[in-house]
Scaffold this active site. Structure first.
Site, mmCIF file in Angstrom:
data_model
loop_
_atom_site.group_PDB
_atom_site.id
_atom_site.type_symbol
_atom_site.label_atom_id
_atom_site.label_comp_id
_atom_site.label_asym_id
_atom_site.label_seq_id
_atom_site.Cartn_x
_atom_site.Cartn_y
_atom_site.Cartn_z
ATOM 1 C CG ASP A 295 34.724 24.658 12.634
ATOM 2 O OD1 ASP A 295 34.776 25.268 13.720
ATOM 3 O OD2 ASP A 295 34.083 23.607 12.481
ATOM 4 C CG HIS A 296 38.848 27.124 16.291
ATOM 5 N ND1 HIS A 296 38.271 27.986 17.199
ATOM 6 C CD2 HIS A 296 39.814 27.841 15.661
ATOM 7 C CE1 HIS A 296 38.883 29.164 17.136
ATOM 8 N NE2 HIS A 296 39.813 29.095 16.209
ATOM 9 C CE1 TYR B 218 30.889 20.017 18.559
ATOM 10 C CE2 TYR B 218 31.607 20.837 20.692
ATOM 11 C CZ TYR B 218 31.282 19.786 19.857
ATOM 12 O OH TYR B 218 31.348 18.497 20.333
ATOM 13 C CG HIS B 219 34.780 27.611 18.068
ATOM 14 N ND1 HIS B 219 35.987 27.433 18.721
ATOM 15 C CD2 HIS B 219 33.829 27.465 19.021
ATOM 16 C CE1 HIS B 219 35.769 27.187 20.015
ATOM 17 N NE2 HIS B 219 34.455 27.209 20.213
ATOM 18 N N PRO B 220 32.360 27.471 13.700
ATOM 19 C CG PRO B 220 30.333 26.707 12.799
ATOM 20 C CD PRO B 220 31.193 26.624 14.034
#
Length: 559
Positions: free
Chosen positions: A306-307, A484-486
């Site tokens: 994730d980011h 919000y990038h999993p």
């Protein structure tokens, strides 16, 4: 109740909508698209700024998961908003359209994912896209102009976005007018998945035929059955062959059988959770929960990436920025009325209007940091209310080395999974985030932004010369969280820990695929919504045409 379809697709998020819509358009098959949430016919979904009301808390359109306590974040639990309902997270996100770098996809191919290089995936990005800059034409080598997913420039850019761009240029960063062009590096405006000032989520692109108020939700296709409010409990196997799913709707159990494939598009958290709840995953973990093992597949739920993101805020009195004040409320009311008339103004904002892709160190070959400039003081996912106005800037490390996992907390799919992103478990990620904080503060200090004054929120105590790394590290540990990038929990590959092969088939079983961002072997250098839609587009061709190609190859060999 039992119903049989050719394909059963679980999850109507970005990839699921793209896949189901394309399958319905390209053949006469029957497709069941199963979604636990509701339809997307709601003003908060259509209105871009409506995301501010849906993002902060659990509800009809947001699962609002939490992580387990993170040692790298001083023991805090992270917040993981995930879209619920048609369109999935494309119904609650910031609508930013970026693809990452070509090298990201070439690395997938080099790791054994044949057919997933940049040259392989670019046609699917273009096929999905209807970019307003080239609308009606497919002659542009990098952008599509006739696809179902509308992509446009912001209708009413906030003046502070331009101030940020100017300040970043003053700090020495180059201007970039297209982050999906030949070069990604630089600072500029983001393009967004909007059309005529309204959010254009994946459901609107692939299910409704462009009509957001089409209550049938299938775009008039007889073969597409969109089943909302239906919670899938487990995949049904006969031996090792997936033959359907068992789901609950309005208190009644339904067995939905698939003649061809069961396809999981439940997302980075939902897809591995459903696999494990159905007996596919690490055998020891499944037995801990009393689940009969169908296939021991140790990679399920691993490789979570994730980011991680840190935000720097600046508080100042400026009514054109989002904020809470009496004057701001009156201004926002007038903007709401303007939006109803014109579909323009502040309510058409995606908040994160401008941004940048930058290198933390000049010797790097490509950007490793991403900035999102927000025209408001978005603090703690907007869960912490702060009076007044201001702006903020996010910075995240694009290719983190830290890895986490998703595990079951219960065999019941109605319970959230156990999410452990392992934030900052690799210390190099923290080093890069420190560099990112310094870059943002240098941009804030440039005349184009500094002339407005204001006071930093959590970073005011930091030294202007950037010589207090220990304080920056502690601020990051105390305030950083997801952007919000999993991805990655059903990793694609050919090794023992890969969950799906390059055709997205779950290894070790039959009749089962995964089609969503969970199949990414590694994070791309950018926002993940456009890549998730690309995965859905490419999956269609793998499912629809690959069997024919294999048949022709077999016939040629036999001849």
């Amino acid at each position: 109740m039992e119903t049989t379809y050719d394909y059963v697709v679980v999850g109507a998020g970005s990839a699921g909508c793209a896949l189901a819509g394309r399958l319905a358009d390209s053949g006469s098959d029957s497709i069941a698209l199963i979604e636990a949430g509701r339809h997307d016919h709601h003003v908060l979904v259509r209105t871009p700024a409506g995301a501010a009301a849906m993002l902060p808390r659990a509800g009809a359109r947001n699962y609002a998961y939490e992580t387990v306590p993170q040692p790298g974040l001083n023991g805090r639990r992270g917040f993981q908003p995930r879209g619920r309902g048609l369109g999935g997270s494309s119904s609650i996100n910031a609508m930013i359209y970026t693809r990452g770098r070509p090298a990201d996809y070439d690395a997938w191919a080099a790791a054994g994912c044949d057919g997933w290089s940049w040259d392989d995936v670019l046609p699917y990005f273009r096929r999905a896209e209807c970019n307003a800059r080239v609308a009606g034409s497919d002659d542009d080598p990098l952008h599509g102009g006739t696809g179902p997913l509308h992509v446009s420039d912001l209708r009413t850019p906030n003046p502070f976005g331009q101030h940020f761009i100017d300040a970043a240029q003053q700090a020495g960063h180059v201007r970039n007018d297209d982050f999906n062009g030949e070069e990604q590096e630089g600072v500029g405006w983001y393009q967004v998945t909007q059309h005529e000032g309204e959010r254009w989520n994946a459901a609107r692109a692939y299910l409704h035929g462009g009509n957001a108020r089409d209550k049938a939700c299938n775009g008039g296709r007889a073969g597409l059955h969109v089943l909302t409010g239906m919670q899938v409990q487990r995949i049904v196997f006969e031996g090792r062959h997936a033959v359907g799913v068992l789901a609950v709707r309005n208190g009644r159990e339904h067995l939905l059988r698939a003649r061809r494939d069961v396809i999981l598009s439940a997302g980075t958290f939902g897809s591995p959770q459903l696999l494990m709840a159905s007996g596919v995953g690490p055998a020891a973990h499944l037995r801990e929960h009393g689940i009969a093992v169908v296939h021991d597949l140790p990679g399920v739920g691993g490789n979570l990436q994730d980011h991680l993101d840190i935000i720097l805020h600046k508080r100042l009195a400026a009514p054109e920025l989002f904020g809470l004040s009496l004057g701001g409320a009156m201004h926002l009311l007038s903007e709401m009325l303007r939006y109803r008339r014109e579909r323009a103004g502040m309510m058409s904002s995606n908040f994160a209007e401008a941004g940048a892709f930058l290198r933390s160190r000049p010797e790097l070959a490509e950007p490793d940091l991403q900035l999102h400039f927000v025209v408001g003081m978005a603090d703690d996912h907007m869960r912490t209310i702060r009076f007044g106005h201001g702006y903020s800037c996010h910075v995240c490390v694009l290719r983190p080395r830290s890895r986490g996992e998703v595990r079951l907390d219960s065999p019941d799919m109605r319970r959230p999974p156990r999410i452990d992103p392992g934030y900052l478990s690799d210390p190099r990620d923290l080093d890069d985030m420190v560099a990112g904080v310094k870059i943002v503060r240098r941009i804030f200090a440039q005349p184009q932004l500094a002339c407005f004054g204001g006071r930093e929120l959590y970073s005011a105590h930091l030294r202007a010369d950037g010589s207090d790394d220990a304080a920056v590290r502690e601020m990051i540990r105390e305030h950083a969280d997801t952007i919000y990038h999993p991805v990655g929990t059903c990793r694609m590959g050919m090794d023992a820990l890969a969950v799906v092969d390059p055709q997205l088939r779950v290894r070790g079983v039959e009749g089962l695929r995964v089609v969503d961002a969970s199949i990414m072997p590694s994070l791309v250098g950018g926002n993940t919504n456009a890549p998730a839609i690309m995965i859905g587009e490419r999956a269609h061709d793998l499912i629809r045409y690959a069997p024919r190609v294999l048949l022709r190859i077999r016939e040629t060999m036999e001849a």
